[in-house]
Design a protein around this motif. Sequence first.
Motif, PDB file in Angstrom:
ATOM      1  N   SER A 162       0.814  -1.221   0.000  1.00  9.80           N
ATOM      2  CA  SER A 162       0.000   0.000   0.000  1.00  9.80           C
ATOM      3  C   SER A 162       0.849   1.274   0.000  1.00  9.80           C
ATOM      4  O   SER A 162       0.325   2.364  -0.213  1.00  9.80           O
ATOM      5  CB  SER A 162      -0.940   0.016   1.203  1.00  9.80           C
ATOM      6  OG  SER A 162      -0.221   0.184   2.414  1.00  9.80           O
TER       7      SER A 162
ATOM      8  N   MET B 124      -4.452   1.876  -2.129  1.00 12.05           N
ATOM      9  CA  MET B 124      -5.500   0.893  -1.859  1.00 12.05           C
ATOM     10  C   MET B 124      -6.908   1.473  -1.975  1.00 12.05           C
ATOM     11  O   MET B 124      -7.862   0.721  -2.168  1.00 12.05           O
ATOM     12  CB  MET B 124      -5.305   0.299  -0.461  1.00 12.05           C
ATOM     13  CG  MET B 124      -4.169  -0.667  -0.368  1.00 12.05           C
ATOM     14  SD  MET B 124      -4.415  -2.150  -1.393  1.00 12.05           S
ATOM     15  CE  MET B 124      -2.855  -2.209  -2.229  1.00 12.05           C
TER      16      MET B 124
ATOM     17  N   LEU C   5      -3.447  -6.287   4.926  1.00 16.94           N
ATOM     18  CA  LEU C   5      -4.069  -5.261   4.075  1.00 16.94           C
ATOM     19  C   LEU C   5      -5.552  -5.113   4.398  1.00 16.94           C
ATOM     20  O   LEU C   5      -6.084  -4.005   4.472  1.00 16.94           O
ATOM     21  CB  LEU C   5      -3.878  -5.606   2.598  1.00 16.94           C
ATOM     22  CG  LEU C   5      -2.472  -5.420   2.031  1.00 16.94           C
ATOM     23  CD1 LEU C   5      -2.364  -6.046   0.644  1.00 16.94           C
ATOM     24  CD2 LEU C   5      -2.084  -3.938   1.971  1.00 16.94           C
TER      25      LEU C   5
ATOM     26  N   TYR D 181      -7.326  -1.835   5.535  1.00 12.23           N
ATOM     27  CA  TYR D 181      -8.245  -1.326   4.501  1.00 12.23           C
ATOM     28  C   TYR D 181      -9.478  -2.239   4.446  1.00 12.23           C
ATOM     29  O   TYR D 181      -9.589  -3.100   3.569  1.00 12.23           O
ATOM     30  CB  TYR D 181      -7.541  -1.273   3.139  1.00 12.23           C
ATOM     31  CG  TYR D 181      -6.309  -0.414   3.155  1.00 12.23           C
ATOM     32  CD1 TYR D 181      -6.388   0.978   3.043  1.00 12.23           C
ATOM     33  CD2 TYR D 181      -5.037  -0.987   3.302  1.00 12.23           C
ATOM     34  CE1 TYR D 181      -5.249   1.774   3.081  1.00 12.23           C
ATOM     35  CE2 TYR D 181      -3.892  -0.199   3.338  1.00 12.23           C
ATOM     36  CZ  TYR D 181      -4.014   1.172   3.229  1.00 12.23           C
ATOM     37  OH  TYR D 181      -2.883   1.956   3.271  1.00 12.23           O
TER      38      TYR D 181
END
Length: 240
Positions: A64, A69, A89, A93
């Motif tokens: 990222s 992202m 991730l 996110y």
Amino acid sequence: MDAVQQQFTELLKEKGIELTEAQLHQFELYYRELVEWNERMNLTGITEREQVYVKHFYDSLSVSFFIPMEHIRSVADIGSGAGFPSIPLKIVYPHLHITIVDSLNKRIQFLTHLGNTLGLTDVRFIHGRAEDVARMPEHRDRYDLATARAVARLAVLNEFCLPFVKSGGRFASMKGQDVQAELEEAALSLKELKGKWNHTYRFQLPLEESTRHIIDIEKTASTPKKYPRKSGTPLKTPLV
């Protein structure tokens, strides 16, 4: 927050990532589950807490740093092992829709348990070979981003991963120190699988200062019908 979490938080803050208490709690749960399950099955050779936070969690999030992202919705993580990079991730996110493909059912069992423990939604865990799963219409040419972390050489990874990526999407191949020879070797597989090299990002992993690379590849068109070849073929006879 203890010293390890403080350090982790500050390192991410330098990259513009602010963690909530809930996210920090998820990372700590992840660490505990990883170490506990690792006593029963081989998930990682790295179990020391600070090392896991840097070499697994921070390293996974490095995607990222270079690929925004907020522009990504769907991610296919191929050969994810213990969930790297896609689970870290997903924690940071939460809007991401993650599909993890791994050929070992024991790892899928761990990841399914982990997803439930962390309260993750929009995450699918698929037991299968990448070559077979990429032939399924619901996965072929469908994803904004594919990732693979230290799975195989790039010429092989292109055939494993690019069939999952939609035209205009990206494949982020996460590598260690030496990538130039792999990139040159992968020229044919990129051409055959409709991939175009965009950039190779180089960075130092904090604390131990080891070099990492992320090879950013763009998918330029739909996957040709003949790819991927049948299971086992890409590894035995790579497109070189």
